[in-house]
Scaffold this motif. Structure first.
Motif, short mmCIF file in Angstrom:
data_model
loop_
_atom_site.label_atom_id
_atom_site.label_comp_id
_atom_site.label_asym_id
_atom_site.label_seq_id
_atom_site.Cartn_x
_atom_site.Cartn_y
_atom_site.Cartn_z
N SER A 15 12.08 32.05 9.54
CA SER A 15 13.00 30.93 9.64
C SER A 15 13.68 30.74 8.28
O SER A 15 13.07 31.01 7.25
CB SER A 15 12.23 29.66 10.03
N VAL A 16 14.91 30.27 8.31
CA VAL A 16 15.67 30.04 7.08
C VAL A 16 16.50 28.77 7.22
O VAL A 16 17.12 28.55 8.25
CB VAL A 16 16.62 31.23 6.78
N VAL A 17 16.49 27.95 6.18
CA VAL A 17 17.43 26.84 6.05
C VAL A 17 18.22 27.14 4.79
O VAL A 17 17.66 27.21 3.69
CB VAL A 17 16.71 25.48 5.92
N ILE A 41 21.12 27.47 9.72
CA ILE A 41 19.70 27.51 10.09
C ILE A 41 19.49 28.72 10.98
O ILE A 41 20.20 28.90 11.97
CB ILE A 41 19.30 26.21 10.83
N ARG A 42 18.51 29.54 10.63
CA ARG A 42 18.20 30.75 11.40
C ARG A 42 16.73 30.73 11.77
O ARG A 42 15.89 30.44 10.93
CB ARG A 42 18.50 32.01 10.59
N PRO A 78 24.57 23.94 18.33
CA PRO A 78 23.49 24.65 17.67
C PRO A 78 23.38 26.08 18.21
O PRO A 78 23.62 26.32 19.39
CB PRO A 78 22.25 23.84 18.01
N GLY A 79 23.07 26.97 17.33
CA GLY A 79 22.87 28.35 17.76
C GLY A 79 21.63 28.47 18.61
O GLY A 79 20.93 27.49 18.86
N THR A 80 21.36 29.64 19.05
CA THR A 80 20.16 29.87 19.83
C THR A 80 19.56 31.20 19.38
O THR A 80 20.22 31.99 18.72
CB THR A 80 20.47 29.87 21.34
N VAL A 81 18.33 31.40 19.73
CA VAL A 81 17.63 32.61 19.33
C VAL A 81 18.02 33.75 20.25
O VAL A 81 18.01 33.61 21.47
CB VAL A 81 16.10 32.38 19.37
N TYR A 112 16.16 40.66 13.29
CA TYR A 112 17.32 40.36 12.47
C TYR A 112 17.77 38.93 12.77
O TYR A 112 17.97 38.58 13.93
CB TYR A 112 18.41 41.39 12.81
N MET A 113 17.93 38.12 11.74
CA MET A 113 18.29 36.72 11.95
C MET A 113 19.77 36.46 11.74
O MET A 113 20.16 35.44 11.20
CB MET A 113 17.45 35.82 11.04
#
Length: 168
Positions: A15-17, A41-42, A78-81, A112-113
């Motif tokens: 995870s990344v902020v 955010i990933r 918001p993105g999604t996984v 890959y994020m």
């Protein structure tokens, strides 16, 4: 915000902020009245994403209150996984192997994020997101990335083979 991941998620959960933009003021001798932070955010897990977004909202509001400031959070969609389906991934890799050979198809890459809208499609219909390699070079969005135009026929050949194989 940078502590959200380190204090709330296992190191085994990617995870990344990232605060990618902080815009405030232009004068060196005055405290600006306004600041804009833009975040990315990933996450690899939908539950982790929900928790991270919730923590971003709570921390931002609490910090603003602490310093007697006002805060407005504008959230985009918001993105999604992005999750590839096993059967579709196996099929797409098989088509690639038929055309390009076993030695040119890699399926054991690390997760890959990247931020990719195709993830929304994969929530509705099972499928596979794959990449055509650009060689040993910088990734897209890097200032030194150079697109290898010689790969256009490779990508086109792969897409035609996917369609032909699907229609059999």
């Amino acid at each position: 915000l940078q502590t959200i991941v380190s204090r709330n998620l296992s190191p085994w959960h990617s995870s990344v902020v990232n605060v990618g933009s902080f815009q405030s003021g232009i004068a060196g001798n005055a405290v600006p009245q306004k600041a804009i932070l833009r975040l990315s955010i990933r996450n690899m897990d939908p539950d982790d994403r929900t928790m991270v977004l919730d923590k971003v909202r709570k921390i931002t509001k609490a910090q603003a209150e602490t310093f007697n400031c006002q805060v407005e959070i504008r959230e985009g969609i918001p993105g999604t996984v992005l999750v590839n389906a096993d059967n579709e991934t196996h099929w797409a890799a098989g088509v690639a192997r038929e055309i390009f050979g076993e030695e040119n198809v890699f399926t054991d890459a690390h997760p890959y994020m990247g931020s990719e809208d195709f993830a929304f499609m994969l929530e509705k219909k099972k499928g596979n997101y794959c990449m055509v390699g650009n060689g040993d070079t910088f990734m897209v969005h890097h200032p030194h990335y150079i697109f290898n135009q010689e790969l256009l026929p490779v990508g086109a050949t792969y897409w035609v083979a996917l369609v032909e194989n699907y229609l059999k």
